[in-house]
Motif scaffolding. Sequence first.
Motif, PDB file in Angstrom:
ATOM      1  N   GLN A  18       0.826  -1.209   0.000  1.00 39.49           N
ATOM      2  CA  GLN A  18       0.000   0.000   0.000  1.00 39.49           C
ATOM      3  C   GLN A  18       0.857   1.254   0.000  1.00 39.49           C
ATOM      4  O   GLN A  18       1.943   1.278   0.587  1.00 39.49           O
ATOM      5  CB  GLN A  18      -0.900   0.041   1.224  1.00 39.49           C
ATOM      6  CG  GLN A  18      -2.025  -0.938   1.205  1.00 39.49           C
ATOM      7  CD  GLN A  18      -2.896  -0.733   2.427  1.00 39.49           C
ATOM      8  OE1 GLN A  18      -2.412  -0.561   3.537  1.00 39.49           O
ATOM      9  NE2 GLN A  18      -4.201  -0.756   2.216  1.00 39.49           N
ATOM     10  N   MET A  19       0.359   2.286  -0.660  1.00 42.60           N
ATOM     11  CA  MET A  19       1.008   3.597  -0.611  1.00 42.60           C
ATOM     12  C   MET A  19       0.312   4.390   0.484  1.00 42.60           C
ATOM     13  O   MET A  19      -0.688   5.066   0.245  1.00 42.60           O
ATOM     14  CB  MET A  19       0.899   4.300  -1.974  1.00 42.60           C
ATOM     15  CG  MET A  19       1.748   3.631  -3.012  1.00 42.60           C
ATOM     16  SD  MET A  19       1.920   4.441  -4.616  1.00 42.60           S
ATOM     17  CE  MET A  19       0.982   5.899  -4.574  1.00 42.60           C
ATOM     18  N   ASN A  20       0.845   4.271   1.702  1.00 45.26           N
ATOM     19  CA  ASN A  20       0.187   4.902   2.839  1.00 45.26           C
ATOM     20  C   ASN A  20       1.226   5.239   3.902  1.00 45.26           C
ATOM     21  O   ASN A  20       2.321   4.695   3.921  1.00 45.26           O
ATOM     22  CB  ASN A  20      -0.882   3.963   3.421  1.00 45.26           C
ATOM     23  CG  ASN A  20      -1.902   4.698   4.254  1.00 45.26           C
ATOM     24  OD1 ASN A  20      -1.854   5.918   4.393  1.00 45.26           O
ATOM     25  ND2 ASN A  20      -2.829   3.958   4.822  1.00 45.26           N
ATOM     26  N   ALA A  21       0.850   6.155   4.771  1.00 45.07           N
ATOM     27  CA  ALA A  21       1.656   6.534   5.927  1.00 45.07           C
ATOM     28  C   ALA A  21       0.688   7.061   6.979  1.00 45.07           C
ATOM     29  O   ALA A  21      -0.406   7.515   6.646  1.00 45.07           O
ATOM     30  CB  ALA A  21       2.667   7.614   5.557  1.00 45.07           C
ATOM     31  N   TYR A  22       1.084   6.988   8.244  1.00 45.56           N
ATOM     32  CA  TYR A  22       0.248   7.552   9.300  1.00 45.56           C
ATOM     33  C   TYR A  22       1.071   7.839  10.537  1.00 45.56           C
ATOM     34  O   TYR A  22       2.185   7.352  10.704  1.00 45.56           O
ATOM     35  CB  TYR A  22      -0.931   6.633   9.636  1.00 45.56           C
ATOM     36  CG  TYR A  22      -0.550   5.286  10.201  1.00 45.56           C
ATOM     37  CD1 TYR A  22      -0.376   5.112  11.572  1.00 45.56           C
ATOM     38  CD2 TYR A  22      -0.386   4.187   9.363  1.00 45.56           C
ATOM     39  CE1 TYR A  22      -0.032   3.874  12.089  1.00 45.56           C
ATOM     40  CE2 TYR A  22      -0.044   2.951   9.873  1.00 45.56           C
ATOM     41  CZ  TYR A  22       0.137   2.796  11.232  1.00 45.56           C
ATOM     42  OH  TYR A  22       0.478   1.579  11.746  1.00 45.56           O
ATOM     43  N   THR A  23       0.523   8.679  11.376  1.00 46.02           N
ATOM     44  CA  THR A  23       1.064   8.923  12.704  1.00 46.02           C
ATOM     45  C   THR A  23      -0.061   8.696  13.694  1.00 46.02           C
ATOM     46  O   THR A  23      -1.228   8.679  13.325  1.00 46.02           O
ATOM     47  CB  THR A  23       1.661  10.345  12.834  1.00 46.02           C
ATOM     48  OG1 THR A  23       2.324  10.456  14.091  1.00 46.02           O
ATOM     49  CG2 THR A  23       0.591  11.403  12.716  1.00 46.02           C
ATOM     50  N   TRP A  24       0.280   8.548  14.944  1.00 43.75           N
ATOM     51  CA  TRP A  24      -0.731   8.198  15.937  1.00 43.75           C
ATOM     52  C   TRP A  24      -0.579   8.991  17.223  1.00 43.75           C
ATOM     53  O   TRP A  24      -1.315   8.791  18.157  1.00 43.75           O
ATOM     54  CB  TRP A  24      -0.617   6.712  16.272  1.00 43.75           C
ATOM     55  CG  TRP A  24       0.760   6.370  16.742  1.00 43.75           C
ATOM     56  CD1 TRP A  24       1.228   6.385  18.027  1.00 43.75           C
ATOM     57  CD2 TRP A  24       1.874   6.030  15.927  1.00 43.75           C
ATOM     58  NE1 TRP A  24       2.562   6.068  18.057  1.00 43.75           N
ATOM     59  CE2 TRP A  24       2.991   5.845  16.772  1.00 43.75           C
ATOM     60  CE3 TRP A  24       2.042   5.863  14.555  1.00 43.75           C
ATOM     61  CZ2 TRP A  24       4.239   5.507  16.292  1.00 43.75           C
ATOM     62  CZ3 TRP A  24       3.288   5.521  14.082  1.00 43.75           C
ATOM     63  CH2 TRP A  24       4.371   5.345  14.950  1.00 43.75           C
ATOM     64  N   SER A  25       0.337   9.899  17.274  1.00 44.72           N
ATOM     65  CA  SER A  25       0.661  10.532  18.545  1.00 44.72           C
ATOM     66  C   SER A  25      -0.096  11.835  18.777  1.00 44.72           C
ATOM     67  O   SER A  25      -0.478  12.526  17.841  1.00 44.72           O
ATOM     68  CB  SER A  25       2.159  10.824  18.612  1.00 44.72           C
ATOM     69  OG  SER A  25       2.478  11.413  19.858  1.00 44.72           O
ATOM     70  N   VAL A  33       6.256   8.101  12.835  1.00 42.86           N
ATOM     71  CA  VAL A  33       5.535   7.997  11.570  1.00 42.86           C
ATOM     72  C   VAL A  33       5.746   6.584  11.054  1.00 42.86           C
ATOM     73  O   VAL A  33       6.870   6.073  11.056  1.00 42.86           O
ATOM     74  CB  VAL A  33       6.062   9.021  10.542  1.00 42.86           C
ATOM     75  CG1 VAL A  33       5.416   8.813   9.182  1.00 42.86           C
ATOM     76  CG2 VAL A  33       5.818  10.449  11.029  1.00 42.86           C
ATOM     77  N   ALA A  34       4.673   5.965  10.620  1.00 41.53           N
ATOM     78  CA  ALA A  34       4.762   4.645   9.989  1.00 41.53           C
ATOM     79  C   ALA A  34       4.632   4.840   8.485  1.00 41.53           C
ATOM     80  O   ALA A  34       3.696   5.484   8.013  1.00 41.53           O
ATOM     81  CB  ALA A  34       3.653   3.735  10.505  1.00 41.53           C
ATOM     82  N   LEU A  35       5.602   4.323   7.757  1.00 45.92           N
ATOM     83  CA  LEU A  35       5.570   4.343   6.298  1.00 45.92           C
ATOM     84  C   LEU A  35       5.364   2.923   5.804  1.00 45.92           C
ATOM     85  O   LEU A  35       6.040   2.004   6.254  1.00 45.92           O
ATOM     86  CB  LEU A  35       6.894   4.868   5.730  1.00 45.92           C
ATOM     87  CG  LEU A  35       7.287   6.301   6.040  1.00 45.92           C
ATOM     88  CD1 LEU A  35       8.705   6.580   5.541  1.00 45.92           C
ATOM     89  CD2 LEU A  35       6.302   7.266   5.408  1.00 45.92           C
ATOM     90  N   PHE A  36       4.438   2.723   4.893  1.00 44.98           N
ATOM     91  CA  PHE A  36       4.274   1.424   4.262  1.00 44.98           C
ATOM     92  C   PHE A  36       5.372   1.300   3.204  1.00 44.98           C
ATOM     93  O   PHE A  36       5.723   2.290   2.553  1.00 44.98           O
ATOM     94  CB  PHE A  36       2.902   1.308   3.627  1.00 44.98           C
ATOM     95  CG  PHE A  36       1.771   1.178   4.617  1.00 44.98           C
ATOM     96  CD1 PHE A  36       1.686   1.984   5.741  1.00 44.98           C
ATOM     97  CD2 PHE A  36       0.777   0.256   4.416  1.00 44.98           C
ATOM     98  CE1 PHE A  36       0.634   1.863   6.642  1.00 44.98           C
ATOM     99  CE2 PHE A  36      -0.273   0.129   5.305  1.00 44.98           C
ATOM    100  CZ  PHE A  36      -0.334   0.928   6.420  1.00 44.98           C
ATOM    101  N   SER A  37       5.913   0.107   3.022  1.00 39.91           N
ATOM    102  CA  SER A  37       7.008  -0.062   2.071  1.00 39.91           C
ATOM    103  C   SER A  37       6.592   0.323   0.655  1.00 39.91           C
ATOM    104  O   SER A  37       7.416   0.782  -0.132  1.00 39.91           O
ATOM    105  CB  SER A  37       7.554  -1.498   2.115  1.00 39.91           C
ATOM    106  OG  SER A  37       6.538  -2.439   1.876  1.00 39.91           O
ATOM    107  N   GLY A  38       5.317   0.203   0.320  1.00 41.69           N
ATOM    108  CA  GLY A  38       4.837   0.583  -1.009  1.00 41.69           C
ATOM    109  C   GLY A  38       5.042   2.058  -1.304  1.00 41.69           C
ATOM    110  O   GLY A  38       5.359   2.438  -2.439  1.00 41.69           O
ATOM    111  N   ILE A  39       4.876   2.913  -0.291  1.00 42.06           N
ATOM    112  CA  ILE A  39       5.050   4.355  -0.506  1.00 42.06           C
ATOM    113  C   ILE A  39       6.533   4.692  -0.683  1.00 42.06           C
ATOM    114  O   ILE A  39       6.895   5.580  -1.440  1.00 42.06           O
ATOM    115  CB  ILE A  39       4.398   5.183   0.621  1.00 42.06           C
ATOM    116  CG1 ILE A  39       4.107   6.600   0.140  1.00 42.06           C
ATOM    117  CG2 ILE A  39       5.245   5.214   1.875  1.00 42.06           C
ATOM    118  CD1 ILE A  39       3.253   7.405   1.103  1.00 42.06           C
ATOM    119  N   ILE A  40       7.386   3.940  -0.003  1.00 43.52           N
ATOM    120  CA  ILE A  40       8.824   4.171  -0.129  1.00 43.52           C
ATOM    121  C   ILE A  40       9.286   3.829  -1.545  1.00 43.52           C
ATOM    122  O   ILE A  40      10.086   4.551  -2.139  1.00 43.52           O
ATOM    123  CB  ILE A  40       9.598   3.355   0.931  1.00 43.52           C
ATOM    124  CG1 ILE A  40       9.240   3.867   2.327  1.00 43.52           C
ATOM    125  CG2 ILE A  40      11.096   3.413   0.685  1.00 43.52           C
ATOM    126  CD1 ILE A  40       9.743   2.996   3.448  1.00 43.52           C
TER     127      ILE A  40
END
Length: 190
Positions: A18-25, A33-40
Motif C-alpha cells: 500500500q502507498m500509505n503513511a500515518y502517525t498516531w501521537s 511515523v509509519a511508512l508502508f514499504s509501497g510508498i517508499i
Amino acid sequence: KALSMKGGFKIYVMNSAQMNAYTWSIDQDNYGVALFSGIIKALSTEELRFVLAHEMGHVKSKHILSSILVQLYAEKHGSLPPVFGLKDNGSAGNGKPDKKVLPTATLGMSHLPSNLTADLLRRVGSNAAKPMNVSEDEEANLQRFGQACEYSSDRAGIVASGKRLESMMGLVKLASGHVGDLGGFDMDTY
C-alpha cells in the motif's frame, strides 16, 4: 525546524504494498511515523520528505487529539458535538438523525489502521463498538473536518519540505496510485 517541532521522531516501515503513511501521537515531544514499504518504493526522496512533513503536520495540529475528543464526546452523549450539526450557512440543522449509522470508532480517525484506532480508544477508555445515528449535516461536517485536517497537513508538508513541485507530485502519485515517473505529466498545466 520549519514546523518548530522537536527532531528525533521515530520512523517505522511496515511491509505492505500500500502507498500509505500515518502517525498516531498526540505528543509533539514523542511521536513517530509509519511508512508502508509501497510508498517508499513509489515516491522519490523529496516526495517522501513531503509525506513525513505531512504526518508531522497532523501531530503539530493535534488532529489525533481532536479526533479522540470527538470520539469521547460521542461516547458520553450518544451524539456528535453540536457544531457538527450546523448547516453550510451556519444555521442549526433539524437535529433529527436519518437512518445513517456510523460506528463511533470511525469518527475522525478513518485514516488510521483499525487495530491502531482500537488501541488508541482502549487507552483512553472508550468503547469503540457502539454505533451512532447521524444526520446528513453531521456526516457531511464530519467529512469536512477530516478533509480540513488533511489540507492543513498538506500545507505543513509543503512548508516543511520546502519543495512545492515535489510535494505536489507526491500528492498526484498518491491520489492516482501511479508509481514511478509520471511520463510527461505537466504539473504547471494541471
